[in-house]
Structure formats: structure tokens, C-alpha cells
Scaffold this active site. Structure first.
Site, short mmCIF file in Angstrom:
data_model
loop_
_atom_site.label_atom_id
_atom_site.label_comp_id
_atom_site.label_asym_id
_atom_site.label_seq_id
_atom_site.Cartn_x
_atom_site.Cartn_y
_atom_site.Cartn_z
CG ASP A 1 -6.03 -2.60 -2.37
OD1 ASP A 1 -4.87 -2.75 -2.76
OD2 ASP A 1 -6.32 -2.25 -1.21
CD GLN B 1 -6.37 1.57 -2.54
OE1 GLN B 1 -6.80 1.09 -1.49
NE2 GLN B 1 -5.26 2.27 -2.59
CG HIS C 1 0.50 -3.50 -0.15
ND1 HIS C 1 -0.57 -3.25 0.69
CD2 HIS C 1 1.55 -3.79 0.65
CE1 HIS C 1 -0.15 -3.39 1.95
NE2 HIS C 1 1.12 -3.71 1.94
CE LYS D 1 6.70 4.30 -4.47
NZ LYS D 1 5.59 5.25 -4.27
CB CYS E 1 -3.41 -3.81 3.39
SG CYS E 1 -3.09 -2.11 3.81
NE ARG F 1 -6.10 6.04 1.21
CZ ARG F 1 -5.25 5.48 0.34
NH1 ARG F 1 -4.47 6.27 -0.38
NH2 ARG F 1 -5.20 4.17 0.20
CG HIS G 1 -3.30 -6.77 -0.09
ND1 HIS G 1 -4.57 -6.22 -0.09
CD2 HIS G 1 -2.44 -5.76 0.21
CE1 HIS G 1 -4.48 -4.94 0.23
NE2 HIS G 1 -3.21 -4.64 0.41
#
Length: 639
Positions: free
Chosen positions: A386, A384, A514, A468, A337, A366, A388
Site C-alpha cells: 500500500d 497490502q 491510493h 482509477k 489509508c 476483511r 498514499h
């Protein structure tokens, strides 16, 4: 005596004497309910049935049909198991013993290594204790007395836990027969409700998941109130073992991990990489077709980036150590992000530019404790899925609704039709104004309701920076998997001072959403393997067609067939091994290839192929053009 009013989930209410226990209330309703009830949810908090009620309350009785009821049942069984272990091994010391998604475990420190035979002994002792039907009795102690009690038992694991509890807090213990354990509860009324138990396996587990601590023995188990439930579960376990993605990954040559080269890192073999490529190709086209732009971002960034985003403050324990580059601290990225935000800040944005939908298959790293790593499902490096979305306040509702539609389409395309939706609301300690939280939560709720989707509310389950929606799919064994998340975030917009010029000519903060649809490619691949048992649908299969000549006499024609298939973008492979045809067919069946084309004299003379389909067997003779039409139609329709 004062009266209190008790409200029930069906809308009815009754008056009772103040101080009545939850169990007595159940008995007043029906003997069956009193027998089936395992615990009570009192004003949304799960409590023992022995809990007295002193004020007007909403009460729901929990049975084994409720997830929270199962949790109480399994947690109580973990205590019963610890009791049995202590009876057999008096020197035993105990770590933690929680209920988990399916069953329970307890971490135990004893002087001998447990075996499968030992598990049977423990099971038998548990059943003996169950027949004694001792009550689970809750007691509360000051911290000093709790430390003294477990200190006398020389249980250093419990005293370590107690030492971290704030001074002045009341600590609860539970007694069941001669066994006493540190626990917040709740528990079953008595051990006699635990009827059928199976201890499943033993594994090593470092105390508190830290490899620097002592390794304990973790016993996993499951329990049920009815014998048929246990029998059905054991059948389910056998099927789950057959589908284990780690076993199939090795058998089908899809991926590997290498401890000596780094734990939690995935090596994609050619066949696994082929499946990944198909997933990525579909993902990119679907995103471009649905209004997204694809971006790419670096793998690391200066510490400033992570300080500004808040990751170094809130997430540092999951980030890898910094490295020096030009005397500056850089970090490998745990998230994508902040990089997308930096792209946003390269221009002065107008309301006419919004919404901006940017998607990336971004590889992040991670730190996960070694004890938590699990094949493809829990790793340290992953790519990921992902994206945005930067949008105005007015666009939020329509954007959320569109993300939900797109998510369902994506999951359906991979064969997942059954899914559950969860709306997670504001937690304690959240950042942001109440008005923003209310608007964001309502946008998520409205989007779900507009699409006619039923959902569960996870009160307080949102992130500190926004509410979320979590979407969990169900696989072929009816197991739930967390894949998709749609997450509000106004924290990043504030931290990075994001703005756009509104229609009024003034600066405004964009909303940032996200969203991950597949989660990570590694985890998603693991779920796909287990869902399909390694037998991927034709469009995803690494080898779609195996062409098998009956003998070396027919290899030339088999090669022509393979070339024709490849020219139509069909992933075909010839089997030229000098083996019997029966052996080759069995081997390809084991490798779960969707189609086999058998080539012999008849096929050479006719210019056709003899078709076999995985699990279905012989489909008979077809012309090559007819087979091509059939398989291309299946690929197009993702069958």
C-alpha cells in the site's frame, strides 16, 4: 416507413427501415457476419440480435472473438444446461446461472448428489437439445405475473429474487424450448449455436453465498463453437491444475490454511516465508530508492476513525465486529489509508513538503464469505502493498506518470512483461465536483498516453470517490490477474479536513492518490507460484542450491561447499540422507530447486562441483568460484 441511420465501428453508416432487427442488419452486410454474430452492442448496451432498432444508433456485432460475445455464449449455455438438468431431474429448482471469466455455472437444488457420471448425462442431453435448435425468446412480464409464474413452479429461489425487484418494474424471462428462466439476457438467437460443451466439476455453494442458507450444487462448465477450441482449453486446464498454487503450496511446503483455527488465514511456512522475505526486501529497497518513505501503522483504531473515513457507512459488511477498549469501540483495520492520513495531520504541511509518498506493508482484515475463500487468492487477513501520495493539484500529472513507471518496473522485476491497462471513469452516485473528476480522469489518461500505453476504458467503473487505473498482468498461461491499482481520492481529504499552505499563503486541499503495485503479498505469492509453476527464479527460490554428496565419504567436503555458498549469501542446503544419488536428484527436481551440486571423489580431488540445473539437467563440472559467479549474476539480474 421512417428511416433510421446505423453507424458501425469502422466509421461507415447505412440507412434502414425503422424497426429492423439487429440480425437483419447483420444479414444485409454479409451471410458470414450473420452466422458468426452472437449478439449486438447497441449504443454501448449488449442486446439480443432479435432487438428491433427504432432510432439512429451505433451498432457493433459481437462474435466469439469478443469478450462480451463469449459472455453471451456462455450465459446461454448455462440456460441450456439448466434445461437439460430439468429434463433429467424434474424436481430441480434453480438459483443463479451467470457467465464467468471462463465459462459459466448454475446453482441447482435437486434431491440427489451429482457425480461425474451425472455430468456426462447432462452434457449428452444438452447436445440433444442443441440439435433441436430452439430459439431463445424474450418476454417481459409485470412483477405480479412473474411471481405467479415461478410460484406455480414452486421455484422459491426465483420468487425470492423477484420479490426484491421494485414494484412496477418490468421483469424479463427467456424461453428456450420447454424451459423458461428468469433472466435479463441477452442470449444467443438459438440453442443450435452451442456446439461443444464440457461440464467441468461440481461444488457446494450456499444460496447467495450465505452459510446460513441451504447449500446448493454448483455445476461449472465451458462451451465453444469449435471443437479445436474445446480441445485446446482442456489442455490448458490440465496445465493450470499442475500449477494450482494450493497443490504446489502443499507439495513444496510453502504455506497452509487451517479451518479449525480460522478460515481465510494464511500460515507461512519457512520456505514460503523465505520467498516473502525476498519480496519484502526488494519492495522496501525499491520504494526507498524511488522517493518513498516507509511508515508503519496500528492494526486497529477507534470507531471515530472509521466513521470519519466513511468505512462504517460504505464498507461495514466487510469489517469485523467492534471490540470494547476503555469503553470505546475499536475496529480491526480493513484499510491503511486513515492511519496515513492521521500521520499527515500531525504537522501543518506546506506546498514545499509535497509530494509526500508514504508506503506500508500493512496487514488488514476483511470479512469474505466462506464460499468465496480460495487459497492465497481470496483471504480474510492479508498484507497490502500500500502507499498514499499527498500532492498538490499541479503535481498530479507527474506523480501519476511516475507511479505508472514504477509499477511497470516492479512487475517487470518479478518476470511479468505482458500487462493490460484499464481506465475506470465516473460512476453514477459519485461524490465530488465534475471539475475534479475531469481533472483526475485526464491526469490518468494523459499519464497512460505519455508513456505510449494502450488502454481500455471502463465507463462508470471508477469508485464513488475517484477514477482509477487498473493494471492486469498476464501469466505464463496467458491468464489475466488484477494486481495493481492507482486510485484518485478527494473524499478522504474532505472528510479529514486535510490542508496544506500554498505558495499564495492560503489553505488548499491536497490530492490523495491510493496505489497498490503488487496488491497483497498473499495474492501476489499465489500468482507467482502459478506463473512459475513453483519453479521460482533463482533470486526468489527458498533454497537456491542443494549440495548432494554421492556418499557419506564426501559429506565433509559438501559441508565446506555449503559454508562457502552461505558466506556469499546463497541459500544452500546439504542433503545428508543415506539414499541413492538418483533418488536424491529426483527428489530435489520435484522440489524445483534451481541448482544441485553433486559432490563425489572427482569433485573432492579437483576442489570443484558438478552442476545440475532444474529442468536442464547436467551442466558439467565447474570450479566453485565459477559457479558462484554464475549464480550471483543470475541473482543480481533477477533471472
Amino acid at each position: 416507413m421512417n428511416k433510421i441511420k446505423i453507424f458501425f465501428p469502422d466509421g461507415n453508416s447505412r440507412e434502414y427501415d425503422e424497426g429492423i432487427t439487429a440480425l437483419k442488419i447483420a444479414e444485409s452486410i454479409s451471410s458470414r457476419l450473420a452466422n458468426d454474430a452472437l449478439a449486438a452492442e447497441i449504443d454501448s448496451v449488449v442486446k439480443d440480435l432479435s432487438t428491433p432498432l427504432t432510432k439512429d444508433s451505433v451498432v457493433k456485432f459481437l462474435t466469439f472473438d469478443d469478450d462480451k460475445g463469449k459472455h453471451v455464449y456462455w450465459h446461454s449455455t448455462s440456460h441450456l444446461m439448466a434445461h437439460a438438468v430439468q429434463a433429467i431431474y424434474p424436481e430441480a429448482k434453480f438459483g443463479v446461472g451467470p457467465a464467468i471469466e471462463s465459462g459459466f455455472y448454475y446453482d441447482i437444488d435437486i434431491n440427489s448428489s451429482l457425480t461425474e457420471d451425472d455430468l456426462k448425462k447432462i452434457e449428452d442431453r444438452m447436445m440433444e437439445l442443441s440439435k433441436e435448435n430452439s430459439s431463445f425468446i424474450r418476454e417481459e412480464l409485470p412483477k405480479e405475473k412473474a411471481m405467479d409464474f415461478f410460484g406455480q413452479k414452486k421455484d422459491n429461489y426465483k420468487t425470492e429474487i423477484i420479490s426484491e425487484i421494485p414494484d412496477g418494474d418490468i421483469i424479463s424471462i427467456y424461453k428456450e424450448g420447454s424451459f423458461t428462466d428468469l433472466c435479463t439476457g441477452p442470449h444467443l438467437p438459438s440453442a443450435g449455436k452451442i456446439k461443444y460443451v464440457k461440464l467441468l466439476n461440481i461444488s457446494g455453494s450456499y444460496w447467495r453465498g450465505d452459510e446460513h442458507n441451504k447449500q446448493l450444487q454448483r455445476i461449472y462448465g465451458i462451451s465453444f463453437p469449435k471443437k479445436k477450441m474445446l480441445e485446446d482449453y482442456l489442455v490448458f486446464l490440465e496445465e493450470a491444475k499442475k500449477r494450482d498454487h494450493r497443490k504446489l503450496g502443499k507439495q513444496l511446503d510453502l504455506f497452509s490454511t487451517h479451518e479449525e483455527a480460522g478460515s481465510g488465514l494464511i500460515y507461512w511456512h519457512p520456505k514460503g516465508a523465505r520467498v516473502r522475505l525476498e519480496i519484502e526486501n526488494f519492495w522496501r529497497k525499491a520504494h526507498l530508492d524511488n522517493g518513498y518513505d516507509v511508515v508503519y501503522s496500528p492494526h486497529m483504531g477507534k470507531s471515530w476513525l472509521w466513521e470519519t473515513s466513511g468505512h462504517l457507512g460504505f464498507y461495514k459488511e466487510s469489517m469485523y465486529s467492534s471490540m470494547k477498549v476503555d469503553e470505546q469501540d475499536y475496529y480491526i483495520k480493513p484499510m491503511n489509508c486513515p492511519f496515513h492520513i492521521m500521520i499527515y495531520k500531525t504537522h501543518l504541511r506546506s506546498y514545499r513538503d509535497l509530494p509526500l509518498r508514504w508506503a506500508e506493508l500493512g496487514t488488514v482484515y476483511r470479512y469474505e464469505k466462506s464460499g468465496t475463500l480460495h487459497g492465497l487468492l481470496r483471504v480474510r487477513g492479508f498484507t497490502q502493498d500500500d502507499a498514499h501520495i499527498f500532492c498538490s493539484h499541479e503535481q498530479v500529472d507527474s506523480e501519476i506518470e511516475e507511479v505508472i513507471r514504477f509499477c511497470i518496473y516492479m512487475l517487470n522485476s518479478f518476470g511479468f512483461k505482458d500487462m493490460n491497462f484499464y481506465l475506470s471513469t465516473k460512476p453514477e452516485g459519485a461524490v465530488g465536483e465534475d471539475a475534479l473528476w475531469e481533472k483526475a480522469t485526464n491526469s490518468l489518461r494523459n499519464a497512460l498516453e505519455k508513456r505510449g500505453l494502450s488502454y481500455n476504458v471502463d465507463e462508470g467503473g471508477g469508485a464513488f470517490y475517484g477514477p482509477k487505473i487498473d493494471i492486469k498482468i498476464k501469466d505464463a498461461l496467458n491468464r489475466e490477474w488484477q494486481l495493481s491499482t492507482i486510485q484518485f481520492d478527494w473524499n478522504m481529504s474532505e472528510r479529514f479536513d486535510l490542508n496544506y499552505i500554498g505558495e499564495d499563503g492560503k489553505e488548499h486541499r491536497p490530492f490523495m492518490i491510493h496505489r497498490a503495485l503488487l496488491g497483497s503479498l498473499e495474492r501476489f505469492f499465489g500468482v507467482l507460484i502459478e506463473h512459475y509453476g513453483g519453479a521460482f527464479p533463482v533470486w526468489l527460490a527458498p533454497v537456491q542450491v542443494a549440495v548432494i554428496p554421492v556418499s557419506q565419504n564426501f559429506v565433509d567436503y559438501a559441508k565446506q561447499v555449503v559454508n562457502n555458498l552461505k558466506s556469499e549469501d546463497i541459500r544452500a542446503q546439504i542433503d545428508e540422507r543415506n539414499e541413492k544419488i538418483g533418488y536424491k536428484i529426483r527428489d530435489w527436481e520435484t522440489n524445483k530447486v534451481p541448482y544441485m551440486l553433486i559432490i563425489g571423489e572427482k569433485e573432492v580431488n579437483s576442489g570443484g562441483v558438478s552442476v545440475r540445473q532444474h529442468k536442464k539437467g547436467d551442466l558439467g563440472a565447474l570450479s566453485l568460484s565459477d559457479f558462484l559467479s554464475k549464480i550471483k549474476d543470475e541473482i543480481k539480474n533477477k533471472l
